[in-house]
Motif scaffolding. Structure first.
Motif, PDB file in Angstrom:
ATOM      1  N   VAL A  32       6.909  34.007 -20.609  1.00 37.47           N
ATOM      2  CA  VAL A  32       6.262  33.123 -19.631  1.00 37.47           C
ATOM      3  C   VAL A  32       7.341  32.556 -18.725  1.00 37.47           C
ATOM      4  O   VAL A  32       8.128  31.696 -19.138  1.00 37.47           O
ATOM      5  N   ILE A  37       8.277  30.329 -15.627  1.00 34.78           N
ATOM      6  CA  ILE A  37       7.647  29.247 -14.868  1.00 34.78           C
ATOM      7  C   ILE A  37       8.486  28.962 -13.630  1.00 34.78           C
ATOM      8  O   ILE A  37       9.708  28.805 -13.710  1.00 34.78           O
ATOM      9  N   VAL A  82       2.987  30.402 -12.806  1.00 34.76           N
ATOM     10  CA  VAL A  82       3.268  31.002 -14.114  1.00 34.76           C
ATOM     11  C   VAL A  82       3.225  32.520 -13.989  1.00 34.76           C
ATOM     12  O   VAL A  82       2.213  33.077 -13.561  1.00 34.76           O
ATOM     13  N   LEU A  93       3.198  35.629 -16.295  1.00 39.72           N
ATOM     14  CA  LEU A  93       2.998  35.997 -17.691  1.00 39.72           C
ATOM     15  C   LEU A  93       3.297  37.483 -17.843  1.00 39.72           C
ATOM     16  O   LEU A  93       2.573  38.335 -17.314  1.00 39.72           O
ATOM     17  N   GLU A 124       0.327  21.046 -21.188  1.00 42.04           N
ATOM     18  CA  GLU A 124      -0.147  22.435 -21.257  1.00 42.04           C
ATOM     19  C   GLU A 124      -1.028  22.770 -20.043  1.00 42.04           C
ATOM     20  O   GLU A 124      -0.879  23.828 -19.437  1.00 42.04           O
ATOM     21  N   LEU A 128       0.864  25.564 -17.983  1.00 43.22           N
ATOM     22  CA  LEU A 128       0.404  26.915 -18.302  1.00 43.22           C
ATOM     23  C   LEU A 128      -0.924  27.257 -17.643  1.00 43.22           C
ATOM     24  O   LEU A 128      -1.209  28.426 -17.385  1.00 43.22           O
ATOM     25  N   ALA A 178      -2.496  29.770 -20.747  1.00 43.21           N
ATOM     26  CA  ALA A 178      -2.466  29.304 -22.144  1.00 43.21           C
ATOM     27  C   ALA A 178      -3.427  30.099 -23.023  1.00 43.21           C
ATOM     28  O   ALA A 178      -3.150  30.333 -24.201  1.00 43.21           O
ATOM     29  N   LEU A 219      -2.128  34.279 -24.096  1.00 38.32           N
ATOM     30  CA  LEU A 219      -0.792  34.504 -24.637  1.00 38.32           C
ATOM     31  C   LEU A 219      -0.766  35.540 -25.758  1.00 38.32           C
ATOM     32  O   LEU A 219       0.298  35.860 -26.280  1.00 38.32           O
ATOM     33  N   VAL A 277       9.705  31.360 -23.374  1.00 41.18           N
ATOM     34  CA  VAL A 277       9.504  30.558 -22.160  1.00 41.18           C
ATOM     35  C   VAL A 277      10.795  30.546 -21.349  1.00 41.18           C
ATOM     36  O   VAL A 277      11.881  30.315 -21.900  1.00 41.18           O
ATOM     37  N   TRP A 308       8.701  22.357 -25.572  1.00 43.29           N
ATOM     38  CA  TRP A 308       7.648  23.381 -25.487  1.00 43.29           C
ATOM     39  C   TRP A 308       6.820  23.491 -26.758  1.00 43.29           C
ATOM     40  O   TRP A 308       5.629  23.816 -26.713  1.00 43.29           O
TER      41      TRP A 308
END
Length: 363
Positions: free
Chosen positions: A56, A58, A67, A69, A120, A124, A128, A131, A138, A149
């Motif tokens: 992830v 950021i 974000v 992913l 969160e 995220l 979230a 995942l 992260v 985190w």
């Protein structure tokens, strides 16, 4: 020693700054040869190496959290909340963790957990819920270094690690474990607990090298750390974000400076830094620790466990014993830390200590 005696040392400090500048400029030139730097980052290789894990990343764009992913063969983008709100929430959480390090703050625990839920949502967003069930890495931006985190609900029971960048995670992941498996346990001076976990941890590893009292001299410690599979260091540290290589750990005869690790044939494969005790209430931000990890990765270290918030001294001992139980059974640092958090009592100081410690890198 002059500074410790309280005498002014401007000349020495000027000389120290000059030396640091010179070493920094040399180090920057040396680092140019590291694989992948300067080339276009190979996303395909990252996705392949992630397996069932998710990375992830950021970022911040126009004041909002973005974000990325990575995992499951693709990269998806999600939008989080305003970064200013996330920064404020992270500050509240840090203040809350600081309070929870002291006995008698049990009533604050639900407040800190509620902050974790808000963080969160802000950090995220919809990512979230996507995942997967594997490990999560992260990669935070510098301005969100205060986030613990492991407090975020979707990350709390996971194998979780934090990395300075996607390429540094790849590098750590591809670093081979040290042959021979030597373990070195070090106790520096002046700790509130006296590094009480060290003798108990030593029992897990048969015949580790234990350096304490006058044996914990900087030169001797450095010698023993060379090529170690695991180093557990209980010592006061001074960590610097501006020059991670000049972060230092206090030994019996003075500071052990991270820059000295460059003289080793190989930096320890795994390093556990157990001390950021309440007595000092000095907060070591995750940006300092990320800088330290980034500095150690090219030297052979693939994983570091450390705390980025002041923690309860007694609870640290319990966490460390649980952590080493997992490591000695063959788990990675992130796996062992997840299990250690779950094994701690449910009171505020223990829970806060579990959240304050982070596994950095990929070992």
């Amino acid at each position: 020693g002059a500074r410790m005696d309280g005498r002014p040392v401007p000349t020495l400090e000027r000389e120290q700054r000059r030396l640091e500048r010179e070493i920094r400029s040399r180090t920057l030139h040396i680092r140019g040869e590291s694989p992948g730097d300067g080339d276009r980052f190979d996303v395909g290789r990252l996705l392949e190496r992630l397996g069932d894990a998710r990375l992830v990343e950021i970022a911040v764009l126009d004041g909002r959290v973005q974000v990325l992913l990575c995992g499951g063969g693709r990269v998806r983008r999600f939008v989080g909340g305003p970064v200013a709100a996330a920064e404020r929430e992270a500050e509240h959480v840090q203040a809350g963790l600081r309070r929870l390090a002291h006995p008698g703050a049990q009533a604050r625990l639900p407040v800190v957990e509620a902050s974790g839920r808000r963080l969160e949502e802000l950090l995220l967003g919809e990512a979230a819920a996507r995942l997967g069930s594997g490990p999560v890495v992260v990669v935070p931006p510098a301005r969100l270094h205060q986030v613990p985190w492991a407090l975020l609900p979707s990350l709390r029971q996971r194998v979780l690690s934090v990395s300075p960048s996607a390429s540094s995670w790849l590098r750590a992941r591809e670093t081979e474990p040290t042959p021979g498996g030597r373990r070195v346990l070090v106790r520096g001076p002046g700790l509130a607990t006296g590094g009480a976990e060290v003798p108990e941890v030593a029992g897990r590893y048969g015949r580790p090298t234990v350096l304490e009292h006058e044996d914990a001299r900087a030169s001797r410690v450095l010698e023993e750390l060379d090529g170690a599979a695991l180093a557990h260091i209980a010592a006061h540290g001074t960590f610097r974000a501006d020059s991670p290589m000049f972060s230092s750990l206090r030994m019996a005869d003075g500071p052990l400076i991270v820059h000295d690790f460059e003289r080793l044939a190989r930096s320890p494969y795994r390093i556990i830094l157990s001390s950021c005790d309440t007595a000092r209430l000095a907060s070591v931000g995750a940006d300092e620790l990320l800088g330290l990890v980034a500095a150690l990765l090219p030297l052979g270290t693939a994983g570091v466990v450390a705390s980025s918030a002041p923690v309860n001294d007694e609870a640290v001992v319990a966490l460390m014993l649980a952590l080493h139980k997992g490591v000695s059974a063959g788990l990675s640092l992130a796996e062992a830390l997840r299990d250690a958090r779950a094994a701690l009592p449910g009171d505020a100081p223990h829970q806060a200590t579990g959240w304050a410690f982070t596994a950095f890198g990929a070992a």
